[in-house]
Design a protein around this motif. Structure first.
Motif, short mmCIF file in Angstrom:
data_model
loop_
_atom_site.label_atom_id
_atom_site.label_comp_id
_atom_site.label_asym_id
_atom_site.label_seq_id
_atom_site.Cartn_x
_atom_site.Cartn_y
_atom_site.Cartn_z
N ALA A 1 0.83 -1.35 0.09
CA ALA A 1 -0.02 0.17 -0.15
C ALA A 1 0.90 1.25 -0.18
CB ALA A 1 -0.95 -0.07 1.20
N LYS A 2 2.06 1.17 0.69
CA LYS A 2 2.87 2.36 0.86
C LYS A 2 3.49 2.66 -0.43
CE LYS A 2 4.01 2.14 5.71
NZ LYS A 2 4.72 1.25 6.67
N GLN A 3 3.55 1.70 -1.46
CA GLN A 3 4.11 2.01 -2.88
C GLN A 3 3.17 2.18 -3.83
OE1 GLN A 3 7.50 1.54 -3.02
NE2 GLN A 3 7.50 1.02 -0.90
N TRP B 1 -14.13 1.69 11.34
CA TRP B 1 -13.05 2.49 10.52
C TRP B 1 -13.67 3.64 9.63
CZ3 TRP B 1 -15.26 0.95 6.23
CH2 TRP B 1 -15.69 -0.40 5.98
N ILE B 2 -15.02 3.76 9.69
CA ILE B 2 -15.78 4.68 8.79
C ILE B 2 -14.99 5.96 8.55
CG2 ILE B 2 -17.60 5.15 10.00
CD1 ILE B 2 -17.53 4.34 6.33
N GLU B 3 -14.82 6.42 9.82
CA GLU B 3 -14.04 7.82 9.69
C GLU B 3 -13.07 7.96 9.14
OE1 GLU B 3 -15.92 10.35 10.64
OE2 GLU B 3 -17.45 9.24 11.40
N GLN B 4 -12.17 6.97 9.11
CA GLN B 4 -10.61 7.16 8.44
C GLN B 4 -10.88 6.83 6.84
OE1 GLN B 4 -10.14 4.50 11.30
NE2 GLN B 4 -10.91 6.31 12.22
N VAL B 5 -11.58 5.99 6.72
CA VAL B 5 -11.81 5.58 5.37
C VAL B 5 -12.42 6.40 4.26
CG1 VAL B 5 -12.46 3.68 3.64
CG2 VAL B 5 -11.50 3.06 5.96
N VAL C 1 -5.35 1.71 5.59
CA VAL C 1 -5.81 3.40 5.45
C VAL C 1 -4.73 4.07 6.20
CG1 VAL C 1 -7.37 3.68 7.57
CG2 VAL C 1 -7.55 5.02 5.18
N ALA C 2 -4.25 3.51 7.28
CA ALA C 2 -2.88 4.07 7.89
C ALA C 2 -1.84 4.24 6.90
CB ALA C 2 -2.49 3.44 9.22
N ALA C 3 -1.52 3.38 6.13
CA ALA C 3 -0.18 3.21 5.15
C ALA C 3 -0.70 4.21 3.91
CB ALA C 3 -0.28 1.84 4.70
N ASN C 4 -1.78 4.26 3.44
CA ASN C 4 -2.00 4.86 2.17
C ASN C 4 -3.63 5.45 1.93
OD1 ASN C 4 -2.84 6.05 -0.28
ND2 ASN C 4 -1.52 4.20 -1.19
N ALA D 1 -10.89 -10.84 10.81
CA ALA D 1 -9.98 -9.79 11.25
C ALA D 1 -9.95 -8.61 10.13
CB ALA D 1 -8.77 -10.33 11.44
N GLN D 2 -10.78 -8.69 9.07
CA GLN D 2 -10.82 -7.83 8.08
C GLN D 2 -10.78 -5.99 8.37
OE1 GLN D 2 -13.32 -8.47 4.34
NE2 GLN D 2 -14.13 -10.08 5.70
N ASP D 3 -11.18 -5.83 9.65
CA ASP D 3 -11.33 -4.49 10.04
C ASP D 3 -9.78 -4.20 10.23
OD1 ASP D 3 -13.98 -4.42 10.26
OD2 ASP D 3 -14.16 -4.78 12.42
N ARG D 4 -8.91 -5.10 10.92
CA ARG D 4 -7.27 -4.81 11.07
C ARG D 4 -6.90 -4.18 9.93
NH1 ARG D 4 -3.71 -9.01 13.69
NH2 ARG D 4 -2.44 -7.28 13.65
N VAL D 5 -7.15 -5.24 8.93
CA VAL D 5 -6.56 -4.91 7.50
C VAL D 5 -6.73 -3.64 6.99
CG1 VAL D 5 -6.16 -6.04 5.14
CG2 VAL D 5 -6.85 -7.54 7.25
N ILE D 6 -8.34 -3.29 6.98
CA ILE D 6 -8.53 -1.81 6.43
C ILE D 6 -8.10 -0.91 7.30
CG2 ILE D 6 -10.74 -0.46 6.40
CD1 ILE D 6 -12.46 -3.08 5.86
N GLU D 7 -7.98 -1.00 8.80
CA GLU D 7 -7.28 0.12 9.42
C GLU D 7 -5.80 0.14 9.34
OE1 GLU D 7 -8.65 -1.22 13.32
OE2 GLU D 7 -10.64 -0.12 12.83
N ALA D 8 -5.28 -0.92 8.75
CA ALA D 8 -3.69 -0.77 8.74
C ALA D 8 -3.42 -0.23 7.29
CB ALA D 8 -2.96 -2.22 8.64
#
Ligand code: BGC
Length: 741
Positions: free
Chosen positions: A470-472, A532-536, A512-515, A503-510
């Motif tokens: 995601a970072k790339q 995670w709706i506020e961040q996505v 959006v933090a990366a990209n 554990a999809q919430d973990r993946v989504i949070e990680a």
């Protein structure tokens, strides 16, 4: 030669040959003569049938067929699942597929997606296309559509139905039924009624007040029967008033056949009949799926021992069952056979045609709902990107296989990753990361998806790899949600959690933090929690969208299709915000009380002022619309009269798009409690940039009625009403008051 084809063609040729001398009808028995009325033909056939032959047409002879009257050349009836496509052929009495190689179908989007188009024209296209596939496969009865109301988000079968609102599902079911039946194939509307959960589905007794029954749970069935003219209805597994719904005096005799004048056949759900006397007396006409495979399992209790087989015959012979009831059932079955299997004028149908694939793609694209789109993340422009990352198991997992009786066998399912890659072409790199492991199941009733979804990496590693990618990337598309496995969106089991699994919430949070350029795509037939709706910034509900899922998703993500889908049910923030859940009961035990009564979905949120995560009727577009200038043509509505509410809708953005203008009505003064407002009209309006159109809704007293359970009738009470016009149940743009005199 196939018997059914022979039967369909030969009388037609015969008729043509004789047409010149006008002798056709004299050489045909009256029941074979299609120029006579249905009733004349039925009476003639009935008069020729022996008692044994009459009983023989009332129950199955295999998993999906019932006998005709071979002596009279009256053909068998063949049923097929299901609401989303034509089920692969099964063995004579096994759920397992027969392993034919010519029965792959087009999978149309799940009915939640169809309902989300809020476009009856899409429903007509759906009915026409699936009806043609059923016809080509020589099926007489299509076991669908399903219109059980979305009572709460844990019901495993919500994906097969048309959402939480009786008006929306009524408007959407009618064209489906009508168009299917133009093919000489009966629609069998299911599951009648109150089948709103899978837990204890064979035994649970639903306790619901009459107002909720009539106002919420029955209208779509009524519309399918009265307006759609459905030729068959399937009884549901559960009980109501202590009787199984497949033989239920109140639902089948009193309401369906009595109040609504249904002239078709009540078919039991598979294994839904439990008692001969009740089946005889309480409205069942055609019994399917009771125990035995007729060959090696329960052979001593095979088809002849179905409740409506020998046990019925014995009662008749002993004079303990009456001829009148028998003849009524037989007439109904004959009527169904004449309308379908014995109809020589029906078209030939088609399977997997380019038109059907195009229809599937179009409906899917129109049904996908853009839930959120901040910062213009969508649509994505691959020309402005070097690298696009796709993450998630649902980007690569087939969804047409699994989920219960609606499971299909398709020639090809375009998966999200494939659709995205095809759309992007060489424009930029598309990278894939799994992100999480869900369910590796790849088989259902002998249909193999052929996929190998095995994965060796740990949960941590999967997330770390996705984050690094995601970072790339210039943008990230996460494709997750639910799937068709047990306890997800699947028949026979309810979900055990509102949150996303695996554990999809973990993946989504990680991610959006990366990209921050992240779009979350949910593939599901149900609402899910989104902590995670506020961040996505961007979220799309893509549903289970069939053979063309990937192409349709790409159409939306890259802007070839401007989203216009609207939610057919509410997404609550938490399960505790759902009426059925909080008024407790779901799933109940031996019985389940619908304590929330009328207050299903947005009706509950309105009454309790609970803000939903995403409201019923919500859905964004890549353009913007203004809805206003809400007017009424007269302030008073009289008995039998009508008035009109108009509103202007303008496309204020820079691309063409469609908005669904929604009319809700609220009763300001009423003796009995009523919802704050209820959907009573909608129209999908296509607009070029800058264009304005006026939408007109007609309001008649019928739209103001409620079911008065103190007097057992529908009534519209004089007094003040408000018409609300908006673009979602929580986004009203204008209102006008009027009075019913
Ligand atoms: C389902 C029906 C389906 C039938 C035949 C039952 O288990 O409830 O919806 O049509 O099976 O497959």
């Amino acid at each position: 030669m196939n018997f059914k084809l022979f039967f369909n063609v030969v009388p037609a040729l015969f008729l043509m040959g004789c047409a010149g001398n006008g002798g056709a009808s004299s050489t045909l028995a009256p029941y074979q003569n299609e120029s006579l009325s249905l009733d004349e033909r039925i009476e003639d056939a009935l008069s020729r049938m022996t008692l044994e032959e009459k009983v023989a047409v009332l129950h199955a002879q295999s998993k999906f067929s019932s006998a005709g009257v071979p002596r009279l050349g009256i053909p068998e009836l063949w049923c097929t699942d299901g609401p989303h496509g034509i089920r692969p052929e099964v063995l004579w009495d096994e759920w397992d597929q027969a392993r034919w190689t010519n029965d792959s179908c087009t999978a149309f989007p799940a009915l939640t997606c169809l309902a989300a188009t809020w476009n009856p024209a899409m429903s007509a296209l759906y009915g026409k296309s699936i009806g043609e596939e059923a016809r080509y496969r020589e099926k007489d009865v299509l076991l669908g559509p399903g219109v059980n109301i979305y009572r709460m988000p844990l019901n495993g079968r919500n994906f097969e139905y048309m959402g939480e609102d009786p008006y929306l599902s009524s408007r959407m079911v009618v064209p489906y039924v009508q168009e299917v039946q133009k093919n000489g194939v009966a629609a069998c509307v299911k599951h009648f009624a109150l089948n709103n959960q899978e837990t204890n589905r064979q035994s649970v007794n639903v306790i619901v007040d009459d107002r909720a029954l009539y106002e919420i749970y029955l209208p779509a069935f009524k519309a399918a029967v009265e307006e759609g003219g459905a030729w068959a209805v399937m009884g549901s597994y559960n009980k109501y008033r202590g009787q199984h719904c497949c033989h239920n005096q109140y639902l089948l005799n009193d309401i369906l056949k009595g109040e609504w004048g249904f002239d078709g056949v009540v078919i039991s759900d598979w294994g839904g009949a439990h008692d001969t006397k009740q089946a005889i007396e309480n409205g069942l006409d055609l019994e399917f799926g009771s125990w035995t495979n007729g060959m090696n399992w329960g052979a001593s209790n095979a088809y002849d021992n179905y409740y409506l087989a020998h046990p019925y015959l014995e009662l008749l012979k002993r004079g303990e069952a009456d001829q009148k009831t028998l003849d009524d059932k037989v007439r109904r079955v004959l009527r169904l056979i004449f309308r379908t299997a014995m109809n020589t004028h029906k078209p030939f149908g088609s399977l997997n045609s380019p038109e059907h694939l195009a229809a599937a793609r179009r409906i899917a694209g129109e049904g996908m709902v853009l839930l959120k789109n901040d910062n213009g993340v969508l649509p994505l422009d691959p020309a402005k990107m070097k690298r696009l990352l796709v993450v998630g198991e649902n980007a690569v997992k087939m969804m047409t296989v699994g989920g219960g009786s609606s499971s299909l066998k398709v020639r090809h399912e375009c998966l999200p990753l494939e659709g995205i890659r095809t759309a992007v072409g060489e424009t930029c790199d598309v990278i894939y990361e799994r992100g999480y492991v869900g369910d590796l199941q790849t088989e259902f009733d002998g249909v193999m998806s052929g996929q190998d979804l095995s994965e060796k990496r740990s949960e941590e590693q999967l997330i770390a790899d996705a984050v690094a990618a995601a970072k790339q990337a210039d943008a990230v598309i996460f494709v997750g949600g639910l799937n068709k496995s047990k306890r997800q969106d699947c028949e026979g089991y309810d979900r055990d959690q509102y949150g996303l699994p695996y554990a999809q919430d973990r993946v989504i949070e990680a991610l959006v933090a990366a990209n921050p350029r992240l779009a979350v795509v949910l593939v599901s037939g149900n609402a899910v929690a989104m902590p995670w709706i506020e961040q996505v910034p961007a979220v799309v509900e893509a549903w289970f969208s069939g053979s063309e899922a990937g192409n349709a998703l790409a159409d939306v993500l890259f802007g070839k299709v401007n989203p216009s889908g609207k939610l057919p049910f509410t997404f609550p923030v938490r399960l505790e915000d759902n009426g059925a859940f909080v008024m407790g009961e779901f799933p109940g035990g031996d019985s389940v009380r619908y304590n929330e009564s009328l207050f299903v979905g947005y009706r509950w949120h309105d009454a309790k002022a609970i803000k939903p995560l995403f409201a019923f009727g919500h859905g964004l577009s890549y353009t913007t619309f203004e809805v206003g200038n809400v007017k009424i043509d007269r302030p008073t509505l009289r008995d039998k009269g009508s008035l009109h509410v108009t509103a202007d809708v303008t496309n204020t953005g820079d691309r063409a798009g469609a908005e669904v203008v929604q009319l809700y009505i609220g009763d300001e003064e009423s003796t009995l409690p009523r919802p704050v407002k209820e959907l009573k009209g909608f129209e999908k309006v296509m607009l070029e940039p800058g264009e304005t159109k006026t939408v007109t809704f007609e309001i008649t007293p019928e739209a103001l009625r409620y079911y008065d359970d103190t007097a057992d009738c529908w009534t519209a009470e004089a007094g003040k009403f408000t018409a609300f016009v908006g673009v979602a149940s929580d986004d009203i743009r204008g209102s006008v008051d009027f009075t019913l005199e």
